[in-house]
Design a protein around this motif. Structure first.
Motif, mmCIF file in Angstrom:
data_model
loop_
_atom_site.group_PDB
_atom_site.id
_atom_site.type_symbol
_atom_site.label_atom_id
_atom_site.label_comp_id
_atom_site.label_asym_id
_atom_site.label_seq_id
_atom_site.Cartn_x
_atom_site.Cartn_y
_atom_site.Cartn_z
ATOM 1 N N TYR A 41 1.378 2.619 -1.102
ATOM 2 C CA TYR A 41 1.346 3.380 0.157
ATOM 3 C C TYR A 41 0.785 4.762 -0.176
ATOM 4 N N ASP A 42 -0.215 5.205 0.578
ATOM 5 C CA ASP A 42 -0.884 6.476 0.271
ATOM 6 C C ASP A 42 -0.921 7.345 1.521
ATOM 7 N N PHE A 43 0.130 8.125 1.706
ATOM 8 C CA PHE A 43 0.252 8.948 2.908
ATOM 9 C C PHE A 43 -0.858 9.987 2.992
ATOM 10 N N GLU A 44 -1.134 10.648 1.854
ATOM 11 C CA GLU A 44 -2.120 11.744 1.863
ATOM 12 C C GLU A 44 -3.542 11.254 2.103
ATOM 13 N N ASN A 45 -3.828 10.009 1.770
ATOM 14 C CA ASN A 45 -5.181 9.470 1.928
ATOM 15 C C ASN A 45 -5.282 8.705 3.247
ATOM 16 N N ASN A 46 -5.316 9.452 4.341
ATOM 17 C CA ASN A 46 -5.490 8.881 5.686
ATOM 18 C C ASN A 46 -4.389 7.871 6.052
ATOM 19 N N ARG A 47 -3.169 8.151 5.576
ATOM 20 C CA ARG A 47 -2.038 7.274 5.922
ATOM 21 C C ARG A 47 -2.424 5.808 5.703
ATOM 22 N N SER A 48 -2.808 5.510 4.464
ATOM 23 C CA SER A 48 -3.357 4.192 4.152
ATOM 24 C C SER A 48 -2.442 3.395 3.240
ATOM 25 N N ASP A 98 23.715 -6.329 7.327
ATOM 26 C CA ASP A 98 24.030 -4.903 7.387
ATOM 27 C C ASP A 98 23.119 -4.055 6.521
ATOM 28 N N THR A 99 22.713 -4.586 5.382
ATOM 29 C CA THR A 99 21.981 -3.795 4.390
ATOM 30 C C THR A 99 20.519 -4.221 4.344
ATOM 31 N N PRO A 100 19.624 -3.458 4.962
ATOM 32 C CA PRO A 100 18.213 -3.840 4.996
ATOM 33 C C PRO A 100 17.601 -3.923 3.605
ATOM 34 N N PHE A 101 16.763 -4.931 3.426
ATOM 35 C CA PHE A 101 15.962 -5.046 2.216
ATOM 36 C C PHE A 101 14.598 -4.412 2.484
ATOM 37 N N VAL A 102 14.297 -3.356 1.752
ATOM 38 C CA VAL A 102 12.985 -2.711 1.828
ATOM 39 C C VAL A 102 12.356 -2.820 0.445
ATOM 40 N N PRO A 103 11.317 -3.642 0.286
ATOM 41 C CA PRO A 103 10.720 -3.853 -1.042
ATOM 42 C C PRO A 103 10.116 -2.566 -1.608
ATOM 43 N N LYS A 104 10.408 -2.321 -2.859
ATOM 44 C CA LYS A 104 9.925 -1.115 -3.525
ATOM 45 C C LYS A 104 8.424 -1.224 -3.787
ATOM 46 N N ALA A 105 7.704 -0.147 -3.545
ATOM 47 C CA ALA A 105 6.267 -0.105 -3.822
ATOM 48 C C ALA A 105 5.854 1.341 -4.066
ATOM 49 N N LYS A 106 4.830 1.517 -4.843
ATOM 50 C CA LYS A 106 4.341 2.853 -5.187
ATOM 51 C C LYS A 106 3.981 3.630 -3.923
ATOM 52 N N ASN A 139 18.969 -2.418 -7.815
ATOM 53 C CA ASN A 139 17.915 -3.381 -7.561
ATOM 54 C C ASN A 139 16.552 -2.768 -7.862
ATOM 55 N N LYS A 140 15.903 -3.265 -8.883
ATOM 56 C CA LYS A 140 14.605 -2.708 -9.296
ATOM 57 C C LYS A 140 13.487 -3.061 -8.325
ATOM 58 N N ASN A 141 13.752 -4.045 -7.437
ATOM 59 C CA ASN A 141 12.709 -4.496 -6.509
ATOM 60 C C ASN A 141 12.859 -3.933 -5.110
ATOM 61 N N ALA A 142 13.892 -3.112 -4.881
ATOM 62 C CA ALA A 142 14.160 -2.635 -3.530
ATOM 63 C C ALA A 142 14.504 -1.156 -3.537
ATOM 64 N N LEU A 143 14.315 -0.529 -2.374
ATOM 65 C CA LEU A 143 14.805 0.825 -2.152
ATOM 66 C C LEU A 143 16.146 0.734 -1.432
ATOM 67 N N LYS A 144 16.974 1.736 -1.587
ATOM 68 C CA LYS A 144 18.289 1.747 -0.959
ATOM 69 C C LYS A 144 18.178 2.366 0.431
ATOM 70 N N VAL A 145 18.805 1.713 1.406
ATOM 71 C CA VAL A 145 18.795 2.188 2.787
ATOM 72 C C VAL A 145 20.226 2.489 3.213
ATOM 73 N N ASN A 167 7.395 8.597 -1.038
ATOM 74 C CA ASN A 167 6.636 9.803 -0.682
ATOM 75 C C ASN A 167 6.241 9.776 0.790
ATOM 76 N N TRP A 168 5.823 8.608 1.263
ATOM 77 C CA TRP A 168 5.468 8.460 2.687
ATOM 78 C C TRP A 168 6.684 8.787 3.546
ATOM 79 N N PHE A 169 7.827 8.220 3.179
ATOM 80 C CA PHE A 169 9.053 8.446 3.950
ATOM 81 C C PHE A 169 9.431 9.928 3.972
ATOM 82 N N LYS A 170 9.288 10.615 2.839
ATOM 83 C CA LYS A 170 9.639 12.029 2.776
ATOM 84 C C LYS A 170 8.709 12.874 3.649
#
Length: 462
Positions: free
Chosen positions: A263-270, A175-183, A67-73, A187-190
């Motif tokens: 999502y920009d974790f390094e820039n003030n979690r913004s 059972d399988t959450p849909f998490v929409p993919k975004a730039k 799925n190009k629009n989602a991340l795998k959970v 990295n934020w999750f990691k």
């Protein structure tokens, strides 16, 4: 006449509704060699079996190959229910029920999860005892053997597969959450995996105390969880890409933003929205974005020119959203969304029961394909294919009555959606909207007292 052996995978609202309808067929005990219901949990009720504390549940968020629009959970709990501690339904008890089997009179107008579970457990006892329930039994493989035209079903309880003529998949689609993919999201999750979650893993508001929370999604779970978080959070920001399910309810209680581009974790979690707005210092992100369709145990028809499932947005090649056209011995129960599940299961079940017993026959493959293609043209071949809002589910259920014409005198017959029932469905939405205003006032009162969210008793009048 052969005596088919039937497997139903799942003993939640769908599986129970189908089992009851099939067992009600005239001479069912003689017609069916077996009706076996497989349930991975220790009792009936499906997802209504709340699994309690979710603090030990962990999950991985990775790139999806399909799925190009989602991340795998992927999580570590195969029995995890998406129910949370203080769940109450969006459907009034007069509709959240099977035919001729009301919830107890003293139930909440919008039943809480324990009331629904107890109702389902009681309803299971009404199903004839020649239906064999197999609890604590997880299906690990379902494979069509073309040599003998049988389904080979393997579980955690047997090394040799059980053979079936027909299989009904009633395992649900939560059972399988849909998490929409975004730039930037991966990295934020990691960097801070405990700060990112999905409604499936939400249990109560305790971990969100004094936090700035970003809720992604403004449908039922997003509004419901936001209401609960009012009691403890520092601030709630809600990202919305469409109109909320209950418009005018949660908007004044949260900061509303549009869809998220980065999502920009390094820039003030913004986060940066599609319109360029920047929201900083976010402590927690909670996706209330729904679920993908997945059949992890199905080993047939998943590859090739016309796979039954691809990116998880919908299920392909279905007649009446039920029968898999290339092999109609595979039946998929309750796939549509935005439905009233109990009467929907019965409406589908009454038709399927008559097909399985031989009292009715399916159209030709050509006719079924033509019907499917017409439906795809109307609904689209994507996530909208299974959505049935605005009384579309009522129209669908009544279409099931057209399909069983001439057989109503015997076997199970579901409740017809008459004008009164449709009117009740429309009123339910406004009642729930008003209920949310009450819950929001209640949440603010709890916050002023330093108390976390808990269920509030209700009894609405019509």
């Amino acid at each position: 006449m052969t005596t088919p052996k039937i497997a139903i995978i799942g003993a939640g609202p769908l599986g129970l509704g189908f089992a009851k309808a099939i067992a009600a067929e005239p001479n069912a005990q003689k017609i069916f060699k077996a009706i076996d219901v497989y349930e991975r949990r220790p009792q009936a009720g499906g997802l209504w079996n709340h699994t309690g504390d979710k603090s030990n549940v962990s999950f991985e968020l990775t790139e999806s190959k399909n799925n190009k629009n989602a991340l795998k959970v992927i999580d570590n709990d195969p029995h995890l229910s998406p129910m949370y501690k203080h769940t109450e339904t969006n459907i009034i008890k007069q509709m959240m029920r099977y035919k001729d089997y009301p919830l107890p009179e003293n139930s909440n107008t919008f039943p809480i999860r324990t009331e629904v579970l107890n109702y389902l457990l009681d309803y299971q006892k009404e199903i004839p005892n020649f239906v064999n329930f197999k609890f604590n039994t997880k299906v690990s493989s379902l494979l069509k053997n073309n040599d003998n035209n049988k389904w080979e079903l393997t579980t955690n309880q047997n090394t040799e597969p059980n053979l079936y003529d027909k299989v009904i998949l009633a395992h649900g689609h939560f059972d399988t959450p849909f998490v929409p993919k975004a730039k930037g999201l991966l990295n934020w999750f990691k960097n801070d995996p405990t700060s990112v979650s999905h409604a499936k893993y939400y249990n109560d508001c305790s971990k969100y105390k004094d936090q700035k929370v970003l809720i992604v999604g403004n449908s039922a779970s997003g509004i419901d969880i936001s209401t609960q978080l009012i009691t403890v959070s520092k601030q709630i920001v809600m990202s919305c890409v469409g109109k909320p399910m209950f418009e005018g309810v949660i908007e004044n209680q949260t900061e509303q933003i549009d869809g998220i581009a980065k999502y920009d974790f390094e820039n003030n979690r913004s986060v940066i929205t599609n319109s360029g707005k920047v929201i900083s210092n976010i402590d927690k992100i909670l996706f209330c974005t729904g679920y993908l369709y997945e059949i992890p145990f199905l080993k047939s028809y998943t590859t090739g020119a016309n796979p039954i499932i691809t990116d998880g947005s919908n299920i392909h090649d279905l007649y009446k959203q039920l029968f898999y056209i290339p092999d109609t011995s595979l039946i998929l129960a309750g796939l549509p969304k935005s439905i009233i599940p109990f009467p929907f299961a019965e409406a589908q079940g009454q038709y399927v029961a008559r097909i399985l017993s031989g009292r009715l026959s399916l159209p030709s493959t050509e006719e079924m394909l033509k019907d499917y293609q017409k439906e795809v043209a109307e609904r689209g071949d994507g996530s909208g294919f299974h959505v049935m809002g605005n009384l579309k589910d009522a129209e669908y259920c009544n279409e099931m009555f057209d399909l069983i014409k001439g057989t109503e005198n015997e076997g199970f017959v579901a409740k017809f959606w008459d004008d009164q029932m449709m009117d009740l469905r429309v009123k339910t939405g406004e009642m729930k909207r008003q209920r949310f205003f009450e819950l929001i006032d209640y949440a603010h009162d709890l916050k002023s007292k330093g108390l976390p969210y808990s269920n509030l008793k209700q009894n609405f009048k019509f």
